[in-house]
Write a protein that holds these residues in place. Sequence first.
Motif, PDB file in Angstrom:
ATOM      1  N   THR A   1      10.173 -62.604  46.013  1.00  0.00           N
ATOM      2  CA  THR A   1      10.636 -64.111  45.917  1.00  0.00           C
ATOM      3  C   THR A   1      11.657 -64.151  45.117  1.00  0.00           C
ATOM      4  OG1 THR A   1       8.079 -65.023  46.230  1.00  0.00           O
ATOM      5  CG2 THR A   1       9.909 -66.303  45.511  1.00  0.00           C
ATOM      6  N   ARG A   2      11.737 -63.529  44.032  1.00  0.00           N
ATOM      7  CA  ARG A   2      12.912 -63.543  43.048  1.00  0.00           C
ATOM      8  C   ARG A   2      14.262 -63.071  43.798  1.00  0.00           C
ATOM      9  NH1 ARG A   2      10.434 -61.278  37.370  1.00  0.00           N
ATOM     10  NH2 ARG A   2       9.141 -63.210  36.903  1.00  0.00           N
ATOM     11  N   ALA A   3      13.953 -62.044  44.661  1.00  0.00           N
ATOM     12  CA  ALA A   3      15.117 -61.655  45.095  1.00  0.00           C
ATOM     13  C   ALA A   3      15.570 -62.232  46.317  1.00  0.00           C
ATOM     14  CB  ALA A   3      14.785 -60.020  45.758  1.00  0.00           C
ATOM     15  N   ALA A   4      14.659 -63.015  46.995  1.00  0.00           N
ATOM     16  CA  ALA A   4      14.984 -63.774  48.015  1.00  0.00           C
ATOM     17  C   ALA A   4      15.671 -64.983  47.764  1.00  0.00           C
ATOM     18  CB  ALA A   4      13.664 -64.381  48.900  1.00  0.00           C
ATOM     19  N   ASN A   5      15.381 -65.600  46.396  1.00  0.00           N
ATOM     20  CA  ASN A   5      15.936 -66.791  45.922  1.00  0.00           C
ATOM     21  C   ASN A   5      17.406 -66.256  45.425  1.00  0.00           C
ATOM     22  OD1 ASN A   5      13.720 -68.364  45.949  1.00  0.00           O
ATOM     23  ND2 ASN A   5      12.983 -67.963  43.910  1.00  0.00           N
ATOM     24  N   LEU A   6      17.552 -64.946  44.769  1.00  0.00           N
ATOM     25  CA  LEU A   6      18.890 -64.704  44.395  1.00  0.00           C
ATOM     26  C   LEU A   6      19.749 -64.623  45.561  1.00  0.00           C
ATOM     27  CD1 LEU A   6      21.032 -63.671  42.627  1.00  0.00           C
ATOM     28  CD2 LEU A   6      19.844 -61.114  42.865  1.00  0.00           C
ATOM     29  N   MET A   7      19.099 -64.184  46.896  1.00  0.00           N
ATOM     30  CA  MET A   7      20.002 -63.883  48.005  1.00  0.00           C
ATOM     31  C   MET A   7      20.298 -65.158  48.681  1.00  0.00           C
ATOM     32  SD  MET A   7      18.390 -62.795  51.768  1.00  0.00           S
ATOM     33  CE  MET A   7      17.639 -64.232  51.846  1.00  0.00           C
ATOM     34  N   ASN A   8      19.508 -66.385  48.592  1.00  0.00           N
ATOM     35  CA  ASN A   8      19.829 -67.781  48.967  1.00  0.00           C
ATOM     36  C   ASN A   8      21.032 -68.294  48.056  1.00  0.00           C
ATOM     37  OD1 ASN A   8      17.640 -67.652  50.813  1.00  0.00           O
ATOM     38  ND2 ASN A   8      16.057 -68.667  49.706  1.00  0.00           N
ATOM     39  N   ARG A   9      20.997 -68.032  46.707  1.00  0.00           N
ATOM     40  CA  ARG A   9      21.897 -68.664  45.760  1.00  0.00           C
ATOM     41  C   ARG A   9      23.261 -67.958  46.137  1.00  0.00           C
ATOM     42  NH1 ARG A   9      17.719 -68.051  41.849  1.00  0.00           N
ATOM     43  NH2 ARG A   9      18.739 -66.066  41.154  1.00  0.00           N
ATOM     44  N   GLN A  10      23.090 -66.479  46.565  1.00  0.00           N
ATOM     45  CA  GLN A  10      24.589 -65.903  46.809  1.00  0.00           C
ATOM     46  C   GLN A  10      24.953 -66.408  48.104  1.00  0.00           C
ATOM     47  OE1 GLN A  10      22.892 -61.848  46.792  1.00  0.00           O
ATOM     48  NE2 GLN A  10      23.702 -61.579  44.414  1.00  0.00           N
ATOM     49  N   ALA A  11      24.241 -66.551  48.992  1.00  0.00           N
ATOM     50  CA  ALA A  11      24.675 -66.893  50.493  1.00  0.00           C
ATOM     51  C   ALA A  11      25.113 -68.456  50.138  1.00  0.00           C
ATOM     52  CB  ALA A  11      23.387 -67.000  51.157  1.00  0.00           C
ATOM     53  N   GLN A  12      24.670 -69.066  49.406  1.00  0.00           N
ATOM     54  CA  GLN A  12      25.067 -70.871  49.171  1.00  0.00           C
ATOM     55  C   GLN A  12      26.645 -70.476  48.614  1.00  0.00           C
ATOM     56  OE1 GLN A  12      22.270 -72.573  46.846  1.00  0.00           O
ATOM     57  NE2 GLN A  12      20.979 -72.677  48.526  1.00  0.00           N
ATOM     58  N   ILE A  13      26.703 -69.682  47.680  1.00  0.00           N
ATOM     59  CA  ILE A  13      27.987 -69.322  47.077  1.00  0.00           C
ATOM     60  C   ILE A  13      29.038 -68.996  48.172  1.00  0.00           C
ATOM     61  CG2 ILE A  13      29.436 -67.977  45.449  1.00  0.00           C
ATOM     62  CD1 ILE A  13      26.865 -67.992  43.732  1.00  0.00           C
ATOM     63  N   ASP A  14      28.682 -67.950  48.826  1.00  0.00           N
ATOM     64  CA  ASP A  14      29.427 -67.610  49.968  1.00  0.00           C
ATOM     65  C   ASP A  14      30.061 -68.727  50.849  1.00  0.00           C
ATOM     66  OD1 ASP A  14      29.567 -64.929  48.776  1.00  0.00           O
ATOM     67  OD2 ASP A  14      27.841 -64.266  50.273  1.00  0.00           O
ATOM     68  N   VAL A  15      28.831 -69.385  51.370  1.00  0.00           N
ATOM     69  CA  VAL A  15      29.429 -70.482  52.150  1.00  0.00           C
ATOM     70  C   VAL A  15      30.098 -71.649  51.541  1.00  0.00           C
ATOM     71  CG1 VAL A  15      28.087 -72.783  53.432  1.00  0.00           C
ATOM     72  CG2 VAL A  15      27.133 -70.275  53.586  1.00  0.00           C
ATOM     73  N   ALA A  16      29.829 -71.900  50.435  1.00  0.00           N
ATOM     74  CA  ALA A  16      30.945 -72.979  49.440  1.00  0.00           C
ATOM     75  C   ALA A  16      32.072 -72.490  49.396  1.00  0.00           C
ATOM     76  CB  ALA A  16      30.137 -73.224  48.124  1.00  0.00           C
ATOM     77  N   LEU A  17      32.444 -71.262  49.249  1.00  0.00           N
ATOM     78  CA  LEU A  17      33.840 -70.614  48.987  1.00  0.00           C
ATOM     79  C   LEU A  17      34.538 -70.750  50.465  1.00  0.00           C
ATOM     80  CD1 LEU A  17      33.261 -68.104  46.163  1.00  0.00           C
ATOM     81  CD2 LEU A  17      34.526 -70.150  45.895  1.00  0.00           C
ATOM     82  N   PHE A  18      33.649 -70.321  51.256  1.00  0.00           N
ATOM     83  CA  PHE A  18      34.247 -70.051  52.660  1.00  0.00           C
ATOM     84  C   PHE A  18      34.617 -71.152  53.203  1.00  0.00           C
ATOM     85  CE2 PHE A  18      33.802 -69.873  57.282  1.00  0.00           C
ATOM     86  CZ  PHE A  18      34.787 -68.879  57.620  1.00  0.00           C
ATOM     87  N   THR A  19      33.993 -72.270  52.945  1.00  0.00           N
ATOM     88  CA  THR A  19      34.290 -73.765  53.523  1.00  0.00           C
ATOM     89  C   THR A  19      35.495 -74.172  52.813  1.00  0.00           C
ATOM     90  OG1 THR A  19      31.939 -74.140  53.840  1.00  0.00           O
ATOM     91  CG2 THR A  19      33.142 -76.020  53.689  1.00  0.00           C
TER      92      THR A  19
END
Length: 213
Positions: free
Chosen positions: A57-75
């Motif tokens: 669960t911790r790793a999945a939460n980290l993955m989600n935060r990283q994906a959000q960062i990627d989406v935000a910067l890409f946007t």
Amino acid sequence: MADPTPDRFDRRFELAATVLLAIAAVATAWAAYQSATWRGQQASAGSKSIAARVESTRAANLMNRQAQIDVALFTQWIDAYARDETELANFYRKRFRTEFRPAFDAWVATRPRTNPRAPLSPFAMPEYKLAAGATADRLEATAAALSQRAGDFIQRADNYALAGVLFAASLFFAGISTRLHARTPRTIVLGLGYTLFLGTVIWIATFPVNVSV
């Protein structure tokens, strides 16, 4: 006047009953010990499964935060690129995460602005892989395997517990047979005890044995 010496049948019967009483008592204790050790194994596997799921669960939460960062910067990069603000676009591009850059570069190479068959975003590229996601999947698989093992251990403990009950029943028949006086009932009851004992021994011989302490 002294009691008469028991005849041969009585001596053999008493010996047979005593033997069954002894071995059934030992077998009952053994089955109880095995049931307890498998319960311990189940508890250990269950604890490890829970720990693995927590880490997953911790790793999945980290993955989600990283994906959000990627989406935000890409946007932000897309907006700057669309407005031809090259300096601002480069500003965001330099801040892309290391894991995101291969997918972004591969996506740009498809010429998405002019190629209608290009993926809609870098996130659809096979190059977009998050280590945290792989870790989460691996830990979840480990947790599932440990959970399955815990279930197997529970079944083994239950089987040994049932074997202990059957051994105790054969012990009961052996004890009752010594209280009877007529030969036929004594023989039948003791025979039931031996049949139950031997049947349980054959069944329990198929069980795995745990000698951990």
